[in-house]
Design a protein around this motif. Structure first.
Motif, PDB file in Angstrom:
ATOM      1  N   UNK A 106       0.817  -1.209   0.000  1.00  0.00           N
ATOM      2  CA  UNK A 106       0.000   0.000   0.000  1.00  0.00           C
ATOM      3  C   UNK A 106       0.854   1.264   0.000  1.00  0.00           C
ATOM      4  N   UNK A 107       1.878   1.307   0.839  1.00  0.00           N
ATOM      5  CA  UNK A 107       2.752   2.492   0.874  1.00  0.00           C
ATOM      6  C   UNK A 107       3.498   2.643  -0.441  1.00  0.00           C
ATOM      7  N   UNK A 108       3.956   1.527  -0.998  1.00  0.00           N
ATOM      8  CA  UNK A 108       4.660   1.594  -2.272  1.00  0.00           C
ATOM      9  C   UNK A 108       3.739   2.096  -3.376  1.00  0.00           C
ATOM     10  N   UNK A 109       2.518   1.584  -3.406  1.00  0.00           N
ATOM     11  CA  UNK A 109       1.559   2.030  -4.422  1.00  0.00           C
ATOM     12  C   UNK A 109       1.230   3.507  -4.252  1.00  0.00           C
ATOM     13  N   UNK A 110       1.056   3.952  -3.009  1.00  0.00           N
ATOM     14  CA  UNK A 110       0.764   5.371  -2.764  1.00  0.00           C
ATOM     15  C   UNK A 110       1.920   6.244  -3.252  1.00  0.00           C
ATOM     16  N   UNK A 111       3.131   5.836  -2.990  1.00  0.00           N
ATOM     17  CA  UNK A 111       4.287   6.591  -3.474  1.00  0.00           C
ATOM     18  C   UNK A 111       4.406   6.554  -4.981  1.00  0.00           C
ATOM     19  N   UNK A 112       4.102   5.405  -5.573  1.00  0.00           N
ATOM     20  CA  UNK A 112       4.198   5.239  -7.019  1.00  0.00           C
ATOM     21  C   UNK A 112       3.257   6.181  -7.757  1.00  0.00           C
ATOM     22  N   UNK A 113       2.092   6.460  -7.180  1.00  0.00           N
ATOM     23  CA  UNK A 113       1.119   7.320  -7.846  1.00  0.00           C
ATOM     24  C   UNK A 113       1.682   8.706  -8.130  1.00  0.00           C
ATOM     25  N   UNK A 114       2.635   9.156  -7.326  1.00  0.00           N
ATOM     26  CA  UNK A 114       3.220  10.478  -7.531  1.00  0.00           C
ATOM     27  C   UNK A 114       4.517  10.487  -8.312  1.00  0.00           C
ATOM     28  N   UNK A 115       4.925   9.342  -8.833  1.00  0.00           N
ATOM     29  CA  UNK A 115       6.193   9.262  -9.564  1.00  0.00           C
ATOM     30  C   UNK A 115       5.965   9.385 -11.065  1.00  0.00           C
ATOM     31  N   UNK A 116       6.418  10.469 -11.645  1.00  0.00           N
ATOM     32  CA  UNK A 116       6.231  10.655 -13.083  1.00  0.00           C
ATOM     33  C   UNK A 116       7.318   9.945 -13.890  1.00  0.00           C
ATOM     34  N   UNK A 117       7.100   9.914 -15.173  1.00  0.00           N
ATOM     35  CA  UNK A 117       8.141   9.466 -16.082  1.00  0.00           C
ATOM     36  C   UNK A 117       8.107   8.000 -16.426  1.00  0.00           C
ATOM     37  N   UNK A 118       9.025   7.621 -17.306  1.00  0.00           N
ATOM     38  CA  UNK A 118       9.059   6.248 -17.807  1.00  0.00           C
ATOM     39  C   UNK A 118       9.699   5.284 -16.802  1.00  0.00           C
ATOM     40  N   UNK A 119       9.511   4.004 -17.079  1.00  0.00           N
ATOM     41  CA  UNK A 119      10.155   2.952 -16.295  1.00  0.00           C
ATOM     42  C   UNK A 119      10.929   2.065 -17.265  1.00  0.00           C
ATOM     43  N   UNK A 120      11.433   0.961 -16.774  1.00  0.00           N
ATOM     44  CA  UNK A 120      12.211   0.047 -17.612  1.00  0.00           C
ATOM     45  C   UNK A 120      11.372  -0.623 -18.695  1.00  0.00           C
ATOM     46  N   UNK A 121      10.047  -0.638 -18.556  1.00  0.00           N
ATOM     47  CA  UNK A 121       9.200  -1.285 -19.560  1.00  0.00           C
ATOM     48  C   UNK A 121       8.514  -0.295 -20.493  1.00  0.00           C
ATOM     49  N   UNK A 122       8.784   0.991 -20.334  1.00  0.00           N
ATOM     50  CA  UNK A 122       8.166   2.002 -21.181  1.00  0.00           C
ATOM     51  C   UNK A 122       8.733   1.897 -22.592  1.00  0.00           C
ATOM     52  N   UNK A 123       7.847   1.737 -23.565  1.00  0.00           N
ATOM     53  CA  UNK A 123       8.293   1.572 -24.946  1.00  0.00           C
ATOM     54  C   UNK A 123       8.730   2.895 -25.568  1.00  0.00           C
ATOM     55  N   UNK A 124       7.919   3.930 -25.412  1.00  0.00           N
ATOM     56  CA  UNK A 124       8.221   5.220 -26.020  1.00  0.00           C
ATOM     57  C   UNK A 124       8.619   6.192 -24.909  1.00  0.00           C
TER      58      UNK A 124
END
Length: 162
Positions: A106-124
């Protein structure tokens, strides 16, 4: 030494040994037992809390290193008796089995919601990918669930983000 920090919106001053982890401070000294001691090596994510709104493994952070900062644990996600939308979605989607990893998830998901930008699986990399199921799985990959409730965890997070 004495340190002062905000824990779930409440200023706390505590006398600590400089070697004390944030996780042990929360659990043993402040009675906030939501964050769990899983591996105690920063590998499982059961101890995830938010430090100034960003996800962190409390087992790896020294209490003295978070002096003056805002710490949010799973106990601080709800607004009084009103559950955080993620907490409600986890219940609705049955996104837990034994529940041991749930506070960290839950804490990780709450923090993730505010993290912008791509990740390692982002295609474009030139566009915001949004929180697709693939993005959610990648961004939550530091939080392990022995029961394998990942499908429901992703569904719960997806409900909150759509």
């Amino acid at each position: 030494m004495d340190i002062t920090l905000q824990v779930n919106g409440v200023p706390r001053t505590v006398h600590v040994d400089p070697r004390l982890s944030l996780l042990d401070l929360l659990r043993e000294r402040l009675g906030l037992i939501g964050a769990k001691k899983g591996c105690d090596h920063g590998q499982c994510g059961a101890c995830t809390v938010l430090i100034d709104g960003r996800r962190a493994n409390a087992c790896l952070a020294l209490a003295v290193a978070v002096e003056g900062r805002e710490i949010t644990t799973v106990e601080g996600l709800a607004n009084g008796d009103e559950l955080h939308p993620l907490q409600a979605a986890f219940i609705e989607h049955d996104a837990f089995q034994c529940g041991y990893c749930t506070p960290g998830q839950l804490c990780s998901a709450a923090g993730m919601l505010g993290e912008p930008g791509p990740s390692a699986v982002t295609e474009d990399l030139a566009t915001d990918p949004g929180l697709t199921p693939e993005e959610i799985r990648e961004r939550m990959s530091g939080n392990l669930c022995r029961c394998g409730a990942y499908v429901n965890i992703v569904s719960a997070i997806r409900e909150v983000t759509s």
